[in-house]
Design a protein around this motif. Structure first.
Motif, PDB file in Angstrom:
ATOM      1  N   UNK A 185      24.030  43.082 -34.570  1.00 35.60           N
ATOM      2  CA  UNK A 185      22.619  43.291 -34.917  1.00 35.60           C
ATOM      3  C   UNK A 185      22.269  44.770 -34.927  1.00 35.60           C
ATOM      4  N   UNK A 186      22.999  45.603 -34.146  1.00 34.42           N
ATOM      5  CA  UNK A 186      22.691  47.038 -34.131  1.00 34.42           C
ATOM      6  C   UNK A 186      23.024  47.671 -35.475  1.00 34.42           C
ATOM      7  N   UNK A 187      23.868  47.015 -36.259  1.00 34.85           N
ATOM      8  CA  UNK A 187      24.210  47.557 -37.570  1.00 34.85           C
ATOM      9  C   UNK A 187      23.502  46.820 -38.688  1.00 34.85           C
ATOM     10  N   UNK A 188      22.383  46.199 -38.343  1.00 33.59           N
ATOM     11  CA  UNK A 188      21.588  45.537 -39.371  1.00 33.59           C
ATOM     12  C   UNK A 188      22.220  44.246 -39.854  1.00 33.59           C
ATOM     13  N   UNK A 189      23.054  43.608 -39.025  1.00 38.00           N
ATOM     14  CA  UNK A 189      23.692  42.352 -39.403  1.00 38.00           C
ATOM     15  C   UNK A 189      23.347  41.268 -38.384  1.00 38.00           C
ATOM     16  N   UNK A 190      23.219  40.058 -38.868  1.00 41.61           N
ATOM     17  CA  UNK A 190      23.170  38.923 -37.953  1.00 41.61           C
ATOM     18  C   UNK A 190      24.454  38.153 -38.188  1.00 41.61           C
ATOM     19  N   UNK A 191      25.190  37.917 -37.122  1.00 37.80           N
ATOM     20  CA  UNK A 191      26.457  37.202 -37.265  1.00 37.80           C
ATOM     21  C   UNK A 191      26.364  35.802 -36.688  1.00 37.80           C
ATOM     22  N   UNK A 192      26.895  34.862 -37.430  1.00 36.04           N
ATOM     23  CA  UNK A 192      26.973  33.500 -36.914  1.00 36.04           C
ATOM     24  C   UNK A 192      28.431  33.072 -36.903  1.00 36.04           C
ATOM     25  N   UNK A 193      28.839  32.417 -35.828  1.00 37.79           N
ATOM     26  CA  UNK A 193      30.211  31.946 -35.735  1.00 37.79           C
ATOM     27  C   UNK A 193      30.140  30.503 -35.248  1.00 37.79           C
ATOM     28  N   UNK A 194      30.091  29.587 -36.197  1.00 36.98           N
ATOM     29  CA  UNK A 194      29.937  28.189 -35.853  1.00 36.98           C
ATOM     30  C   UNK A 194      28.693  28.007 -34.977  1.00 36.98           C
ATOM     31  N   UNK A 195      27.620  28.725 -35.377  1.00 39.09           N
ATOM     32  CA  UNK A 195      26.384  28.724 -34.598  1.00 39.09           C
ATOM     33  C   UNK A 195      25.472  27.607 -35.091  1.00 39.09           C
ATOM     34  N   UNK A 196      24.893  26.864 -34.172  1.00 36.79           N
ATOM     35  CA  UNK A 196      24.044  25.742 -34.596  1.00 36.79           C
ATOM     36  C   UNK A 196      22.725  26.269 -35.146  1.00 36.79           C
ATOM     37  N   UNK A 197      22.137  25.498 -36.057  1.00 37.27           N
ATOM     38  CA  UNK A 197      20.860  25.884 -36.648  1.00 37.27           C
ATOM     39  C   UNK A 197      19.799  26.003 -35.551  1.00 37.27           C
ATOM     40  N   UNK A 198      19.892  25.147 -34.532  1.00 37.50           N
ATOM     41  CA  UNK A 198      18.939  25.228 -33.415  1.00 37.50           C
ATOM     42  C   UNK A 198      18.973  26.620 -32.792  1.00 37.50           C
ATOM     43  N   UNK A 199      20.200  27.156 -32.592  1.00 37.83           N
ATOM     44  CA  UNK A 199      20.326  28.497 -31.995  1.00 37.83           C
ATOM     45  C   UNK A 199      19.804  29.572 -32.936  1.00 37.83           C
ATOM     46  N   UNK A 200      20.082  29.391 -34.236  1.00 38.88           N
ATOM     47  CA  UNK A 200      19.629  30.379 -35.222  1.00 38.88           C
ATOM     48  C   UNK A 200      18.110  30.407 -35.264  1.00 38.88           C
ATOM     49  N   UNK A 201      17.509  29.223 -35.198  1.00 38.29           N
ATOM     50  CA  UNK A 201      16.047  29.141 -35.199  1.00 38.29           C
ATOM     51  C   UNK A 201      15.487  29.881 -33.972  1.00 38.29           C
ATOM     52  N   UNK A 202      16.091  29.655 -32.807  1.00 33.58           N
ATOM     53  CA  UNK A 202      15.622  30.320 -31.585  1.00 33.58           C
ATOM     54  C   UNK A 202      15.736  31.836 -31.736  1.00 33.58           C
ATOM     55  N   UNK A 203      16.864  32.279 -32.319  1.00 31.08           N
ATOM     56  CA  UNK A 203      17.092  33.712 -32.493  1.00 31.08           C
ATOM     57  C   UNK A 203      16.068  34.336 -33.443  1.00 31.08           C
ATOM     58  N   UNK A 204      15.789  33.625 -34.547  1.00 28.14           N
ATOM     59  CA  UNK A 204      14.813  34.158 -35.502  1.00 28.14           C
ATOM     60  C   UNK A 204      13.422  34.191 -34.881  1.00 28.14           C
ATOM     61  N   UNK A 205      13.090  33.169 -34.094  1.00 27.20           N
ATOM     62  CA  UNK A 205      11.782  33.133 -33.454  1.00 27.20           C
ATOM     63  C   UNK A 205      11.652  34.280 -32.449  1.00 27.20           C
ATOM     64  N   UNK A 206      12.733  34.536 -31.689  1.00 23.31           N
ATOM     65  CA  UNK A 206      12.704  35.618 -30.690  1.00 23.31           C
ATOM     66  C   UNK A 206      12.591  36.991 -31.342  1.00 23.31           C
ATOM     67  N   UNK A 207      13.399  37.220 -32.376  1.00 25.35           N
ATOM     68  CA  UNK A 207      13.506  38.570 -32.918  1.00 25.35           C
ATOM     69  C   UNK A 207      12.425  38.920 -33.929  1.00 25.35           C
ATOM     70  N   UNK A 208      11.874  37.926 -34.600  1.00 23.81           N
ATOM     71  CA  UNK A 208      10.921  38.231 -35.652  1.00 23.81           C
ATOM     72  C   UNK A 208       9.526  37.682 -35.374  1.00 23.81           C
ATOM     73  N   UNK A 209       9.345  37.071 -34.204  1.00 20.97           N
ATOM     74  CA  UNK A 209       8.041  36.524 -33.854  1.00 20.97           C
ATOM     75  C   UNK A 209       7.620  35.402 -34.786  1.00 20.97           C
TER      76      UNK A 209
END
Lengths: 357, 192
Positions: free
Chosen positions: A284-308
């Motif tokens: 993320x420090x290089x402007x990337x979001x990486x997913x590695x067999x990441x569940x959509x539930x986790x991605x949703x939580x991450x987007x909610x945390x980082x982008x409000x």
């Protein structure tokens, strides 16, 4: 000219006196406070000069949309790092269902992958008696902070870092983190001293995050601490991780590539290490979001945390689907579209509300 | 950002680190923008000039001088860019007489938050005093009180010597003090 012979104008034009009125230099503040007490005969001129300077200093900051700066910065990045030719771009994301299907949009994504890091804060006058120095980021914003010892911190979105305004020599360097940050800590101990567990406290650098204390000498690592979950990933060097608990102290030593996660929901569970690819957690420090067999539930939580954001899934079963790959994180709409396309769902966004239908 | 931090970033940028230049851009963008806007009043022109300035720095990074005072360096460079651009605009459009090449800094009500009770009257008085100053005095005051530059740095930005800047500020403050004397005397008696 001696200060005792000063006219009002002389006070006004004296730079040290100005620093006193603006409280921008603690030494000048001390000096002029004492001086005023010792020279009551000058009080008239002194007070008048203070009043004039305070008028000039009572300035309202000019509001300016953050968006202008970001747009201009993105423009600058484009000239500094021209986009790579997208001819053979691999898909940036692939789903667990259809891992090999190439997608055209990925090319556009790859082309626009631009590193975006927020800078240090605007220059401002330091207050002389500020209790804490505090750095914070808004949703979607990154920020780089240089600490008093020269260590560097990149703050992820919606995060805050707090520290004492000055670090005294002979004391541990301490910071408090809420959110996520990547630390690149300067080694201040003598070169021969490499083991953090046996080092004296005054050369350590400690991050307090949730219930965990992360102590290092000089290393690079990522700390994530949000809503009851704290995760530490070490890139290089050593970490001494401590878990503060009533009546006991649990400590583990981390080696490069190791991750420890602590969950407040299970406070009695021991700290367990596992081996990971650290670059994945600092992407993320290089402007990337990486997913590695990441569940959509986790991605949703991450987007909610980082982008409000507040995200609603039209089909709850979607939460269990998994994604692998990386997308640029600086442009929220590109990011949401990429996720939507790889899940084969429609994305709608209204302000901070998002629907995956 | 401290002068020391920005000088380190500057060195790193000269060695080819794009991130360092981007960090400086972020740190000084608003200060540069506000200064430029004060000088010309043309926001689009200011945005373009800042962008050109940084792109040029990046292209010519190999030949850029080291500097211990990055903020003053950037202000000075922006000032020069804006001067060139406005001169060009004038030549092309013949809108303004060619000899008015010095900048016009004006102050407005929104910039001052005056906490006193008679604030409206006091701030009107202050603005009138500020806007009666010479152009150079206004610019020097802006750099001094809005950007926190020392006399030495202002001298660098405006290409003057330090003593001239000191005199500019001294005379400006003297004029302001004179105008404010009445209302200030009132404030002081109320406070003590």
């Amino acid at each position: 000219m001696s200060h005792a012979a000063y006219s009002t104008e002389d006070f006004l034009a004296d730079e040290s006196f100005q620093s006193f009125v603006f409280a921008s230099d603690p030494e000048a503040v001390r000096f002029w406070q004492r001086w005023a007490l010792q020279h009551p005969a000058k009080q008239g001129e002194f007070d008048e000069a203070v009043a004039v300077l305070q008028l000039l200093a009572s300035r309202q900051p000019q509001p300016m949309p953050e968006a202008v700066k970001h747009e201009e910065l993105a423009k600058l990045w484009k000239t500094m790092r021209p986009p790579v030719a997208p001819a053979r771009a691999r898909p940036a994301l692939r789903t667990a269902r259809a891992p090999k299907r190439a997608r055209r949009w990925a090319m556009a994504l790859a082309a626009s992958a631009v590193l975006l890091l927020a800078g240090l804060g605007l220059w401002r006058r330091p207050a002389p008696a500020a209790a804490w120095a505090r750095y914070a980021t808004r949703p979607g914003e990154h920020r780089q902070v240089v600490l008093p010892d020269g260590s560097r911190v990149v703050l992820n979105a919606s995060s805050a870092l707090r520290l004492a305004p000055a670090w005294q020599p002979g004391q541990a360097r301490e910071v408090w983190l809420a959110g996520e940050a990547y630390f690149n800590v300067r080694h201040t101990a003598p070169a021969g001293l490499q083991a953090v567990a046996t080092a004296p406290p005054d050369v350590k650098f400690v991050v307090h995050a949730g219930a965990l204390d992360v102590a290092v000498l000089g290393t690079r690592f990522n700390v994530f601490s949000r809503v009851g979950k704290t995760r530490v990933v070490l890139s290089t060097g050593q970490i001494q991780l401590s878990h503060r608990r009533a009546g006991s102290l649990e400590q583990v030593l981390l080696r490069p590539g190791e991750l420890v996660e602590y969950n407040e929901a299970a406070p009695r569970a021991p700290l367990v290490k596992r081996t990971v690819k650290p670059a994945f957690y600092s992407a993320w420090t290089e402007g990337q979001l990486n997913f590695d067999d990441t569940s959509v539930a986790e991605i949703v939580a991450l987007l909610e945390d980082n982008y409000g954001l507040r995200i609603t899934l039209g089909n709850p079963a979607l939460a269990r689907q998994k994604l692998t790959g990386s997308v640029p994180s600086y442009d929220l709409d590109v990011l949401l579209n990429a996720v939507g396309k790889s899940l084969d769902v429609k994305v709608r966004r209204q302000g901070n509300r998002v629907w995956f239908d | 950002m401290t002068e020391e931090n920005s000088a380190q970033l500057w060195e790193s940028f000269r060695l080819g680190n794009a991130q360092a230049l981007a960090t400086l851009f972020e740190a000084y963008y608003y200060a540069l923008f506000n200064y430029g806007r004060k000088l010309t009043g043309d926001e689009e022109l200011v945005k373009d000039c800042i962008q050109n300035l940084f792109q040029k720095l990046w292209r010519r990074r190999g030949g850029v001088r080291p500097t211990p005072v990055v903020k003053a360096y950037l202000f000075k460079a922006l000032r020069r860019h804006l001067g060139d651009e406005t001169k060009l605009l004038r030549q092309h459009r013949h809108l303004l007489p060619a000899h008015t090449d010095s900048f016009e800094v004006t102050y407005s009500h929104e910039e001052f938050l005056i906490a006193q009770q008679r604030d409206a009257e006091q701030s009107t008085r202050l603005l009138a005093a500020l806007n009666r100053l010479s152009k150079r005095q206004r610019e020097a005051l802006y750099l001094k009180f809005f950007d926190g530059f020392t006399y030495e740095r202002i001298a660098e930005v405006m290409s003057l010597n330090t003593q001239s800047v000191r005199n500019l500020v001294f005379n400006a403050l003297k004029a302001i003090r004179k105008v404010m004397l009445v209302s200030l005397a009132l404030v002081i008696t109320l406070c003590t």
